[in-house]
Design an enzyme around this catalytic site. Structure first.
Site, PDB file in Angstrom:
ATOM      1  CB  CYS A  16       8.906 -11.013   3.123  1.00  0.00           C
ATOM      2  SG  CYS A  16       8.983 -12.676   2.620  1.00  0.00           S
ATOM      3  N   GLY A  42       3.443 -10.463   6.765  1.00  0.00           N
ATOM      4  CA  GLY A  42       3.875 -11.544   7.017  1.00  0.00           C
ATOM      5  C   GLY A  42       3.638 -12.200   8.496  1.00  0.00           C
ATOM      6  CG  ASN A 116       9.081  -7.332   0.737  1.00  0.00           C
ATOM      7  OD1 ASN A 116       8.574  -6.178   0.755  1.00  0.00           O
ATOM      8  ND2 ASN A 116       8.326  -8.171   0.533  1.00  0.00           N
ATOM      9  N   GLY A 117      10.033 -10.021  -1.367  1.00  0.00           N
ATOM     10  CA  GLY A 117       9.753 -10.235  -2.741  1.00  0.00           C
ATOM     11  C   GLY A 117       9.901 -11.596  -3.423  1.00  0.00           C
ATOM     12  CB  CYS A 250       3.692  -3.713  -6.422  1.00  0.00           C
ATOM     13  SG  CYS A 250       2.144  -4.678  -5.733  1.00  0.00           S
ATOM     14  CE1 TYR A 256      -6.375  -6.865   1.760  1.00  0.00           C
ATOM     15  CE2 TYR A 256      -4.551  -7.971   0.826  1.00  0.00           C
ATOM     16  CZ  TYR A 256      -5.424  -8.071   1.652  1.00  0.00           C
ATOM     17  OH  TYR A 256      -5.731  -9.096   2.545  1.00  0.00           O
ATOM     18  CB  SER A 297      -7.611  -3.465   2.695  1.00  0.00           C
ATOM     19  OG  SER A 297      -8.383  -4.362   2.474  1.00  0.00           O
ATOM     20  CG  ASP A 359     -13.886  -6.260  -0.854  1.00  0.00           C
ATOM     21  OD1 ASP A 359     -12.754  -5.616  -0.264  1.00  0.00           O
ATOM     22  OD2 ASP A 359     -14.248  -7.601  -0.783  1.00  0.00           O
ATOM     23  CG  ASP A 360      -9.224  -4.655  -0.951  1.00  0.00           C
ATOM     24  OD1 ASP A 360      -8.993  -5.806  -1.494  1.00  0.00           O
ATOM     25  OD2 ASP A 360      -9.286  -4.682   0.195  1.00  0.00           O
ATOM     26  CB  CYS A 396       1.449 -11.519  -8.404  1.00  0.00           C
ATOM     27  SG  CYS A 396       2.855 -10.839  -7.877  1.00  0.00           S
ATOM     28  CB  CYS A 451       4.032  -3.613 -11.288  1.00  0.00           C
ATOM     29  SG  CYS A 451       3.896  -5.316 -11.719  1.00  0.00           S
ATOM     30  CB  CYS A 454      -2.095  -9.207 -11.000  1.00  0.00           C
ATOM     31  SG  CYS A 454      -2.231  -7.376 -10.164  1.00  0.00           S
TER      32      CYS A 454
HETATM   33  S1  SF4 Z   1       1.555  -8.319 -10.715  1.00  0.00           S
HETATM   34 FE1  SF4 Z   1       0.270  -7.087  -9.374  1.00  0.00          FE
HETATM   35  S2  SF4 Z   1       0.569  -7.971  -7.242  1.00  0.00           S
HETATM   36 FE2  SF4 Z   1       2.329  -8.542  -8.482  1.00  0.00          FE
HETATM   37  S3  SF4 Z   1       3.951  -6.959  -8.408  1.00  0.00           S
HETATM   38 FE3  SF4 Z   1       2.369  -6.686 -10.308  1.00  0.00          FE
HETATM   39  S4  SF4 Z   1       0.866  -5.412  -9.523  1.00  0.00           S
HETATM   40 FE4  SF4 Z   1       1.827  -5.973  -7.558  1.00  0.00          FE
END
Ligand code: SF4
Length: 473
Positions: A16, A42, A116-117, A250, A256, A297, A359-360, A396, A451, A454
């Site tokens: 979002c 989105g 958003n989230g 994030c 990306y 990207s 690539d990302d 995620c 964060c 992932c």
């Molecule tokens: S898990 Fe990965 S994609 Fe999700 S918020 Fe954390 S860094 Fe971002």
């Protein structure tokens, strides 16, 4: 933007974007432009709710911003306060019912809400609320917040919002509109980007700063983790609903999701990606004739890689921008080759060359295999793949549409196995430390926390059990 179901690609998707404005006679018009700048976050639905301090004016629809709104519809969205939303989602499902902003009538008046989230305790809260009489109209997490606000016994809306946000866990940039107030709040860890700007006397909020540039607004500052900002006729005031924290933005926003012309935490996204390419080149150099990026990207990282190595950067891959959502369903055979609808290799650039393809990220691995194949078909003699994020091994839960853990190729294969799977001559990922260093190395960067869940599996919040089992959503 391609339709994933048609083209069978395996990119990650942001869920979002939000935009809001207080105190401008053309509030809806500016919200439309703001949402247009956030369209990459989105494409399934878009909506705007405005108020002329008397009543709400609402329009939402499925499709792109330009499909949902026209001049006539914008003209009817009267008033000098507005909030808007663009949505891509699997969590909560598709369709007009889930299009935001959501609008509610409750004891303290009318309220529109957009986020958003993603919350990580939404299922439990929803169950609790339903068992005690709440009837949900949508399957969105946003409605859970709205019900918590409506249920609150707090004397003011501000207190009710704080109480509700004290109960939810997860990632959100939140906008709430009433007939005389605009409220903005950011989750306690600041997982999703959320900025504030000024446009003359008006205040604006956006998931990304690129929306400010489009409308001529000046960036003021970011909404802090755990901060709630209220704007009404008495002016702007700020308070906290969670203690001040370092924040965990994030990291994938830099890799990306965000537009390269956006700044997050004082760091320009394009510049951060370029540095990722440089670090990647230092960590995993390779002998080659040409560097190319997977558009769009990965272009910045590819330029950084080329600058660091001295290998020329070339447009070895071209994106077909006109594969739209109404693209006719291809046959199975074409579906298998879906990437060809989206990307073409430039024979004149790669034929007879040793190519570095930057690539990302690699998600399922299917797209990487197809792109390597495209380059080989166009005559590349060697294809060396360099990835500007570490291997994505974990799903995620904070608003990014990732496949389940068992579909993430890096969760079950070594780098050497993935290299073989995608048919590359060599494959390297940036290290987690290298990526963090590249992001935060910007002059003027705020050195905030990130964060990395992932990549590392260390989630910055508790994750509700049913979501974590097997990485299922
Ligand atoms: S898990 Fe990965 S994609 Fe999700 S918020 Fe954390 S860094 Fe971002």
């Amino acid at each position: 933007m391609c339709d994933e179901s048609i083209l069978d690609l395996d990119e990650l998707n942001e869920e979002c974007g939000v935009f809001g404005i207080y105190g401008h006679p053309d509030a809806s018009q500016f919200t439309y432009y703001g949402l247009h700048a956030l369209q990459h976050r989105g494409q399934e639905s878009a909506g705007i709710v405005s108020t002329n301090r008397d009543k709400f004016h609402v329009h939402r629809g499925t499709g792109l911003v330009t499909e949902v709104f026209d001049n006539e519809r914008i003209r009817k969205l009267k008033g000098n306060i507005a909030i808007g939303h663009v949505r891509y989602s699997t969590a909560g499902g598709t369709g007009i019912a889930n299009a935001q902003p959501l609008v509610f009538n409750f004891a303290k008046g009318e309220l529109a809400i957009a986020t958003n989230g993603n919350l990580v305790n939404a299922n439990r809260l929803r169950k609790e609320l339903e068992e005690t009489g709440s009837i949900f109209q949508t399957t969105t997490d946003t409605e859970v917040i709205a019900h918590l606000i409506a249920r609150s016994q707090a004397p003011t809306l501000e207190e009710a919002v704080k109480e509700a946000l004290g109960r939810v866990v997860g990632a959100y940039a939140l906008l709430i509109l009433t007939n005389d107030q605009l409220i903005a709040a950011e989750d306690p860890l600041g997982l999703r980007p959320f900025s504030m700007g000024v446009l003359g006397e008006a205040h604006v909020f956006s998931s990304e700063t690129c929306a400010f540039d489009i409308i001529g607004a000046d960036f003021w500052r970011e909404v802090e983790p755990g901060e709630m900002i209220i704007i009404d006729q008495d002016g702007l005031r700020t308070s906290r609903f969670a203690p001040r924290a370092e924040g965990k933005i994030c990291s994938f926003e830099y890799v990306y999701f965000a537009r390269p012309d956006s700044n997050i935490g004082g760091i320009n996204v394009h510049a951060a990606r370029k540095r990722m390419g440089r670090v990647l080149a230092e960590e995993s150099p390779v002998e080659a004739d040409v560097v190319t990026g997977v558009p769009d990207s990965s272009t910045s990282a590819a330029i950084g890689f080329a600058e660091a190595t001295g290998i020329p950067y070339e447009l070895g891959l071209i994106k077909n921008r006109y594969v739209g959502r109404t693209f006719i369903q291809p046959s199975q055979e074409l579906r298998e080759q879906g990437v060809k609808m989206k990307l073409s290799a430039v024979r004149g650039v790669v034929e007879g060359k040793r190519v570095v393809m930057v690539d990302d990220s690699i998600v399922r691995g299917t797209t990487s295999r197809r792109i390597v194949n495209l380059l080989r078909e166009a005559g590349a003699t060697e294809v060396h793949v360099r990835i500007s994020s570490p291997p994505v091994k974990n799903p995620c839960f904070y608003g990014i549409d990732t496949p389940t853990r068992d579909q993430l190729v890096a969760s079950s294969m070594t780098v050497a196995e993935i290299c073989e799977e995608i048919g590359a001559d060599s494959l390297s990922f940036i290290s987690t430390e290298g990526m963090v260093e590249a992001i935060s190395g910007a002059a003027g960067g705020t050195k905030r926390g990130y964060c990395l869940a992932c990549f590392t599996g260390h989630y910055p919040t508790a994750i509700e059990d049913e979501m974590a089992i097997g990485g299922k959503r």
